[in-house]
Design a protein around this motif. Structure first.
Motif, mmCIF file in Angstrom:
data_model
loop_
_atom_site.group_PDB
_atom_site.id
_atom_site.type_symbol
_atom_site.label_atom_id
_atom_site.label_comp_id
_atom_site.label_asym_id
_atom_site.label_seq_id
_atom_site.Cartn_x
_atom_site.Cartn_y
_atom_site.Cartn_z
ATOM 1 N N VAL A 86 0.847 -1.195 0.000
ATOM 2 C CA VAL A 86 0.000 0.000 0.000
ATOM 3 C C VAL A 86 0.884 1.247 0.000
ATOM 4 O O VAL A 86 0.591 2.241 -0.676
ATOM 5 N N GLN A 87 1.979 1.191 0.764
ATOM 6 C CA GLN A 87 2.926 2.315 0.796
ATOM 7 C C GLN A 87 3.401 2.658 -0.616
ATOM 8 O O GLN A 87 3.425 3.830 -1.013
ATOM 9 N N GLU A 88 3.778 1.642 -1.385
ATOM 10 C CA GLU A 88 4.296 1.883 -2.726
ATOM 11 C C GLU A 88 3.227 2.474 -3.648
ATOM 12 O O GLU A 88 3.530 3.331 -4.484
ATOM 13 N N ASP A 126 1.515 7.926 -6.144
ATOM 14 C CA ASP A 126 0.601 9.061 -6.284
ATOM 15 C C ASP A 126 1.147 10.334 -5.633
ATOM 16 O O ASP A 126 0.527 11.401 -5.736
ATOM 17 N N GLY A 127 2.247 10.201 -4.910
ATOM 18 C CA GLY A 127 2.788 11.350 -4.187
ATOM 19 C C GLY A 127 2.036 11.646 -2.898
ATOM 20 O O GLY A 127 2.151 12.746 -2.347
ATOM 21 N N ASP A 128 1.274 10.659 -2.397
ATOM 22 C CA ASP A 128 0.436 10.880 -1.213
ATOM 23 C C ASP A 128 1.067 10.391 0.088
ATOM 24 O O ASP A 128 0.638 10.780 1.173
ATOM 25 N N PHE A 129 2.074 9.523 -0.016
ATOM 26 C CA PHE A 129 2.615 8.928 1.203
ATOM 27 C C PHE A 129 3.460 9.941 1.961
ATOM 28 O O PHE A 129 4.365 10.573 1.408
ATOM 29 N N GLY A 130 3.126 10.097 3.230
ATOM 30 C CA GLY A 130 3.831 11.059 4.066
ATOM 31 C C GLY A 130 3.224 12.445 4.034
ATOM 32 O O GLY A 130 3.461 13.252 4.936
ATOM 33 N N THR A 131 2.431 12.726 2.996
ATOM 34 C CA THR A 131 1.788 14.035 2.884
ATOM 35 C C THR A 131 0.293 13.945 3.169
ATOM 36 O O THR A 131 -0.264 14.735 3.931
ATOM 37 N N LYS A 132 -0.351 12.953 2.563
ATOM 38 C CA LYS A 132 -1.790 12.761 2.775
ATOM 39 C C LYS A 132 -2.098 11.467 3.529
ATOM 40 O O LYS A 132 -3.234 11.254 3.945
ATOM 41 N N ALA A 133 -1.094 10.622 3.671
ATOM 42 C CA ALA A 133 -1.289 9.329 4.331
ATOM 43 C C ALA A 133 -0.074 8.993 5.187
ATOM 44 O O ALA A 133 1.063 9.357 4.842
ATOM 45 N N GLY A 171 11.110 -2.523 3.429
ATOM 46 C CA GLY A 171 11.296 -1.301 2.656
ATOM 47 C C GLY A 171 10.491 -0.132 3.176
ATOM 48 O O GLY A 171 10.018 0.703 2.395
ATOM 49 N N ALA A 172 10.322 -0.044 4.498
ATOM 50 C CA ALA A 172 9.530 1.042 5.083
ATOM 51 C C ALA A 172 10.172 2.394 4.796
ATOM 52 O O ALA A 172 11.379 2.575 4.971
ATOM 53 N N ASP A 173 9.367 3.338 4.352
ATOM 54 C CA ASP A 173 9.804 4.722 4.151
ATOM 55 C C ASP A 173 9.471 5.474 5.433
ATOM 56 O O ASP A 173 8.307 5.801 5.698
ATOM 57 N N TYR A 174 10.484 5.755 6.241
ATOM 58 C CA TYR A 174 10.258 6.307 7.574
ATOM 59 C C TYR A 174 9.774 7.750 7.576
ATOM 60 O O TYR A 174 9.401 8.270 8.631
ATOM 61 N N THR A 175 9.748 8.381 6.403
ATOM 62 C CA THR A 175 9.183 9.731 6.352
ATOM 63 C C THR A 175 7.664 9.690 6.531
ATOM 64 O O THR A 175 7.064 10.684 6.937
ATOM 65 N N GLY A 176 7.065 8.550 6.234
ATOM 66 C CA GLY A 176 5.617 8.431 6.383
ATOM 67 C C GLY A 176 5.174 7.201 7.139
ATOM 68 O O GLY A 176 3.975 6.949 7.273
ATOM 69 N N TRP A 177 6.134 6.427 7.602
ATOM 70 C CA TRP A 177 5.808 5.191 8.334
ATOM 71 C C TRP A 177 6.569 5.210 9.645
ATOM 72 O O TRP A 177 7.786 5.090 9.676
ATOM 73 N N LYS A 178 5.851 5.379 10.745
ATOM 74 C CA LYS A 178 6.465 5.474 12.059
ATOM 75 C C LYS A 178 6.316 4.155 12.814
ATOM 76 O O LYS A 178 5.206 3.643 12.964
ATOM 77 N N PHE A 179 7.446 3.612 13.275
ATOM 78 C CA PHE A 179 7.441 2.430 14.139
ATOM 79 C C PHE A 179 7.625 2.938 15.562
ATOM 80 O O PHE A 179 8.654 3.548 15.894
ATOM 81 N N LEU A 180 6.619 2.692 16.389
ATOM 82 C CA LEU A 180 6.538 3.347 17.697
ATOM 83 C C LEU A 180 6.596 2.347 18.844
ATOM 84 O O LEU A 180 6.169 1.199 18.717
ATOM 85 N N ARG A 181 7.086 2.839 19.987
ATOM 86 C CA ARG A 181 7.145 2.014 21.198
ATOM 87 C C ARG A 181 6.887 2.880 22.416
ATOM 88 O O ARG A 181 7.205 4.071 22.453
ATOM 89 N N GLY A 182 6.285 2.239 23.427
ATOM 90 C CA GLY A 182 6.009 2.921 24.691
ATOM 91 C C GLY A 182 6.003 1.897 25.804
ATOM 92 O O GLY A 182 6.604 0.830 25.684
ATOM 93 N N ASP A 183 5.346 2.189 26.873
ATOM 94 C CA ASP A 183 5.237 1.251 27.995
ATOM 95 C C ASP A 183 4.361 0.064 27.583
ATOM 96 O O ASP A 183 3.318 0.234 26.947
ATOM 97 N N GLU A 184 4.775 -1.135 27.964
ATOM 98 C CA GLU A 184 4.059 -2.356 27.539
ATOM 99 C C GLU A 184 2.621 -2.395 28.040
ATOM 100 O O GLU A 184 1.689 -2.653 27.267
#
Length: 231
Positions: A114-116, A121-128, A153-166
């Motif tokens: 879906v990212q690709e 379309d130029g939407d990843f990171g800007t609209k999605a 192949g995650a593009d980290y400009t629009g895909w955030k891998f997050l962590r916090g308290d379990e």
């Protein structure tokens, strides 16, 4: 003589002397002959239209499932990411863990597809934007999350891998109507659904990806189209 021949004929036919008139097939009208096939054809047309409409959802047809709970977690670079700060974009929220032995890797791969499509379309990171939240932050260090993201192949400009308290993350998943459990051996179980959040921060859908193995699962292309309908 003629009467005798008739009696013999009736006796041979076992008619008991009762003359049975020949059965004449009733000639059915066109409507009676073709009514059932026509009904089946009509039902097929109705079903085809229903499937066509169901596969082309737009924003007005997606239910509003309530507000997406706000949160602030750290990304792999140590930056704080707050859900409400990403308003204005259509978001996919996915609770996972990198040591997942089954559904998480193929679901993440589907998200990468879906990212690709969105990047084209130029939407990843800007609209999605994608927000993948680990339910296993002890093992999923920033380095481990980067390794996992790089695999797809995650593009980290629009895909955030997050962590916090379990424990806090398990409660957050519940607020997104998802379940997370952990057994005594440290193994996790979780609802493998992708949450679609619109630009205003409203939950609009819960996606069962093809990794779940159900006939009703959504493909990458279908998810892409659904996201586009919300932009």
């Amino acid at each position: 003589m003629e009467d005798n021949n008739q009696e013999v004929k009736l006796a041979e036919e076992g008619q008991g002397g009762v003359i049975v008139p020949p059965v004449v097939a009733e000639k059915k009208s066109f409507g009676k002959r073709y009514a059932f096939p026509m009904i089946l054809f009509g039902l097929c047309i109705i079903m085809a239209v229903f499937l066509l409409v169901s596969n082309n959802k737009d924003e007005t047809k997606l239910a509003d499932e309530g507000a997406a709970t706000d949160f602030t977690y750290q990304d792999i670079d140590g930056n704080s990411v707050t859900m409400s700060d990403t308003n204005g974009k259509v978001r996919l929220v996915y609770f996972f863990y990198s040591n997942c032995p089954d559904v998480c890797p193929p679901t993440t791969f589907m998200m990468s597809q879906v990212q690709e499509m969105l990047k084209a379309d130029g939407d990843f990171g800007t609209k999605a934007e994608f927000l993948s939240i680990t339910i296993d932050p002890v093992r999923d260090t920033p380095e481990a999350l980067r390794v996992f993201g790089d695999k797809f192949g995650a593009d980290y400009t629009g895909w955030k891998f997050l962590r916090g308290d379990e424990a806090e993350t398990a409660k957050l998943a519940e607020k997104y109507q998802l379940g997370v459990i952990k057994d005594n051996d440290g193994n996790f179980g979780h609802s493998n659904l992708i949450v679609v959040v619109d630009k205003k921060g409203r939950i609009r859908d819960f996606i069962s990806p093809q990794a779940n193995g159900s006939p009703s699962d959504m493909s990458a292309e279908e998810l892409y189209k659904e996201m586009k309908s919300l932009m």
